[in-house]
Design an enzyme around this catalytic site. Structure first.
Site, PDB file in Angstrom:
ATOM      1  N   ASP A  23       3.736   9.434  -2.019  1.00 43.20           N
ATOM      2  CA  ASP A  23       2.178   8.666  -1.230  1.00 43.20           C
ATOM      3  C   ASP A  23       2.452   8.143  -2.160  1.00 43.20           C
ATOM      4  OD1 ASP A  23       0.397   8.504   0.487  1.00 43.20           O
ATOM      5  OD2 ASP A  23       0.314  10.347  -0.125  1.00 43.20           O
ATOM      6  N   HIS A  30       1.140  -1.389   0.311  1.00 45.53           N
ATOM      7  CA  HIS A  30      -0.071  -0.235   0.377  1.00 45.53           C
ATOM      8  C   HIS A  30       0.925   1.350   0.038  1.00 45.53           C
ATOM      9  CE1 HIS A  30      -4.314  -1.574   0.833  1.00 45.53           C
ATOM     10  NE2 HIS A  30      -2.940  -2.933   1.198  1.00 45.53           N
TER      11      HIS A  30
END
Length: 730
Positions: free
Chosen positions: A372, A165
């Protein structure tokens, strides 16, 4: 009946302790919502840490009982495990390195690594208690990178998916981790490894190909006997949830309150967890730049900044929080007046109803992380804009920027660029806002969280089917015995053997790949049988083959078919061949030798070979691709063929072809058993040209026109030895 087992560091629950005991409530996170479509059905389960330390045996039994009703299974961790595995290795090694903060925040402690190992084994033990053959296991995120291999070692045939993730860093950064090899080996236990973006896939395959002994073709990694697929699956959100929230009474009340509070000001929204990767200080710098350079916006814009507390007991995070406090205080102190405060700053988490109200009312959403994996705030903002208005400013360093291309994309380190993007957003015409927002909403709606779950699980099934189809092609014990039985029943056989990569392994120095005593004895044994015609068919120079095997009772075909020699005969070459083209091609190859350290040219009678097996990993492949592009037109004009092989590129006359040479021999006699072994691109010509009844075997790869494959030269020799055992020799 098979089941799906989801495994993550944290369970999708919130646990609070009171005098009455432990109270559990379901989490509202996006991942919990998406995976709820899996673990809440049938016999499926979710395994993870409950999120707090629970020590007493009775308390653990109580919590386990409550979790069982929710299809959840806890992995209990004590405080030392939490400190060293989670806060230590996961967040002091993997998180900073994967977010490109290697020199500032990464701390390498042996004890942290040992706890990371131990806790991953704890998770494995919980999986093995409930896992059965046929189950699907889906493991999530960087805290459990060792787990796929730990499970695979105990259950070799189970389906395992892994999803990361967070971003995966470039090889140059990843290799700084002292335990890089073990981490990648852990991931190789999975069948399918998922990432948010293609860049992450590329970084991962680059690291794997340089650190592990694997071969990588596109996104398929061949690791031992297994093929592992790495692929991008951009994560979505629960769109229906965020689109329906603005209709709720509490959200409507919050919207009204926000509009009254900021009725004279345009609202810029910023929502982040406290972390150095989020670019919060840089965002404040850009907003201050706006107020400095464009005083006309003073009193007319407000930055509404929410920072959710995270790890603020860790010194680096506490320091970051203090720096944010100072910067906000300085900006407000400099620019505030009686009626207007530039930044409304909240260091706390907000309920979903308040977040929805902010998403619905903010004119601009400023999402500018320095690094991110995906960033779902950007997608939540888009899904909440029911009137298709508002502008999203998005960092190019966020995974979401690869999808939400209608946002204003910025470099978060460029304060001037972010400042200009804010001005553009504040002045964007309503019709342009609508056009951009509609495009983004269509994408966010289609690629929602349920879609993400579905495409990952579907792809995992496909990968498993691909692996099984490859297993059926490998020369298993049953297949091997069938081939041996056919061999022994036949009276007239022809055996085609490639040399490099088939009978012997590759050497970094091609001159050192000499045949050993065992190989000479094997060739001798095969050729002694009068029913056998043994053909050594190689790309090697004919002088090499003559030196090694010239006195043997076998057929020799050299330089891919340019030269041939019958048993006990003289060498002959294909008539009509010319080498005049070499003077035009050789200078081009020399240029690439000069540009690629470790590469060299080998000259054969009617071909030139550019070798790059000693070149830097990746550079050789890049140069080979460039070289092919440079040569393809001149090669076509001169009747030449470009043959890419294993760390080589060969340029030869088009008339030279291993397939033609093989067929010429096959047609000379009535063979009732034909078998061919080869390992590279040039051997495909043999596999394609031989009759359907022939046994064709590719070595070292399962992507081929051959019917079967063997893993390495050792397996080839073992099969050939079996041919000679128990067969009477006249």
């Amino acid at each position: 009946m098979s089941k799906t087992i989801i495994v993550s560091n944290r369970l999708p629950v919130k646990i609070s302790k009171s005098e009455e005991g432990y109270k559990l409530s379901a989490s509202e996170g996006g991942l919990a919502t998406g995976l709820g479509s899996v673990y809440k059905h049938g016999n499926n389960k979710w395994i993870g840490w409950p999120g707090i330390e629970i020590t007493g045996e009775s308390d653990r039994e109580n919590v386990s009982g409550q979790l069982k009703e929710m299809s959840l299974i806890p992995v209990f961790l004590d405080q030392e495990e939490i400190n060293q595995y989670y806060e230590g290795f996961s967040n002091d090694v993997l998180w900073p390195v994967f977010h490109y903060y290697i020199s500032t925040y990464a701390v390498y402690k042996q004890s942290n690594w040992e706890y990371y190992n131990a806790v991953n084994q704890k998770f494995r033990d919980e999986i093995l208690k409930i896992a059965e053959p046929g189950d699907v296991i889906w493991i999530h995120d960087y805290q459990l990178m060792l787990l796929p291999a730990l499970v695979r070692n105990e259950m070799p045939d189970v389906s395992i998916g892994f999803f990361l993730h967070i971003p995966f860093p470039s090889h140059e950064l990843f290799r700084m981790i002292p335990w890089r090899y073990e981490l990648l080996e852990g991931l190789m236990g999975a069948d399918l490894i998922g990432f948010h973006t293609f860049d992450d896939v590329r970084h991962f395959t680059g690291a794997v190909s340089r650190i592990l002994p694997v071969s990588v073709s596109a996104n398929i990694i061949t690791y031992g006997e297994r093929s592992v697929v790495a692929e991008s699956f951009p994560m979505g959100i629960d769109v229906k949830k965020y689109a329906s929230l603005p209709h709720k009474r509490k959200v409507k009340e919050n919207i009204q309150s926000i509009k009254e509070t900021f009725k004279n000001s345009r609202l810029i929204l910023s929502i982040d967890r406290l972390d150095y990767s989020k670019g919060i200080l840089q965002r404040l710098q850009a907003f201050e730049h706006l107020l400095q350079k464009h005083p006309e916006y003073t009193g007319k814009v407000t930055l509404y900044m929410v920072v959710v507390p995270s790890r603020d007991t860790v010194p680096q995070y506490a320091h970051l929080r203090d720096e944010i406090d100072k910067r906000v205080g300085n900006i407000n102190g400099l620019y505030r007046d009686m009626d207007w405060t530039p930044i409304h700053y909240y260091y706390r988490s907000f309920p979903i109803e308040m977040l929805s109200a902010l998403y619905s009312t903010a004119d601009v959403c400023l999402v500018t992380p320095l690094r991110d994996g995906m960033n779902l705030v950007s997608k939540e903002y888009v899904a909440s804009r029911l009137n298709y208005d508002g502008v999203l400013i998005l960092s190019e360093m966020a995974g979401a920027s690869k999808e939400l291309i209608d946002a204003l994309i910025v470099n978060p380190n460029n304060a001037g660029e972010v400042c200009e993007a804010i001005i553009t957003a504040l002045n964007m015409p309503p019709d342009e806002q609508m056009e951009r927002m509609q495009q983004m909403q269509q994408l966010v709606t289609k690629f929602n969280i349920l879609h993400w779950v579905k495409i990952f699980m579907d792809r995992l099934k496909e990968v498993k089917q691909m692996q099984r189809s490859m297993q059926t092609r490998h020369v298993s014990l049953a297949t091997r015995q069938s081939i041996i039985n056919r061999y022994r029943k036949t009276k007239k056989r022809i055996i085609f053997l490639d040399y490099d990569g088939t009978l012997v392994g590759f050497q970094s120095n091609i001159a050192k790949a000499n045949p050993d005593k065992e190989l000479f004895e094997l060739i001798e044994r095969l050729s002694e049988d009068p029913a056998n015609d043994v053909v050594l068919i190689s790309g090697r120079k004919y002088r090499n083959l003559d030196e090694w095997f010239g006195d043997r009772n076998i057929h020799l075909i050299a330089e891919h078919g340019a030269w041939f020699k019958m048993p006990n005969g003289a060498w002959h070459k294909i008539p009509g061949l010319s080498d005049g083209w070499k003077k035009d091609i050789a200078p081009v190859l020399e240029t690439y030798v000069d540009r690629t350290p470790g590469s060299f040219i080998e000259e054969k009678t009617y071909s030139l070979v550019w070798h790059y097996r000693n070149a830097q990993k990746g550079l050789g492949e890049l140069r080979a691709s460039e070289l092919m592009n440079n040569l393809k037109y001149i090669a076509s004009d001169k009747g030449l063929q470009l043959l890419p092989g294993d760390k080589v590129l060969e340029i030869k006359n088009m008339e030279i072809n291993k397939g033609k040479a093989a067929v010429t021999l096959v047609e000379k006699d009535n063979y009732d058993f034909i078998i061919a072994f080869g390992d590279d691109y040039t051997d495909e010509d043999i596999f394609k040209s031989l009759p359907e009844s022939a046994v064709t075997i590719k070595v070292g790869s399962n992507v081929s026109a051959a019917k079967f494959y063997l893993r390495n030269p050792g397996e080839v020799r073992n099969l050939l030895v079996s041919f000679t055992e128990g067969v009477p020799v006249a």
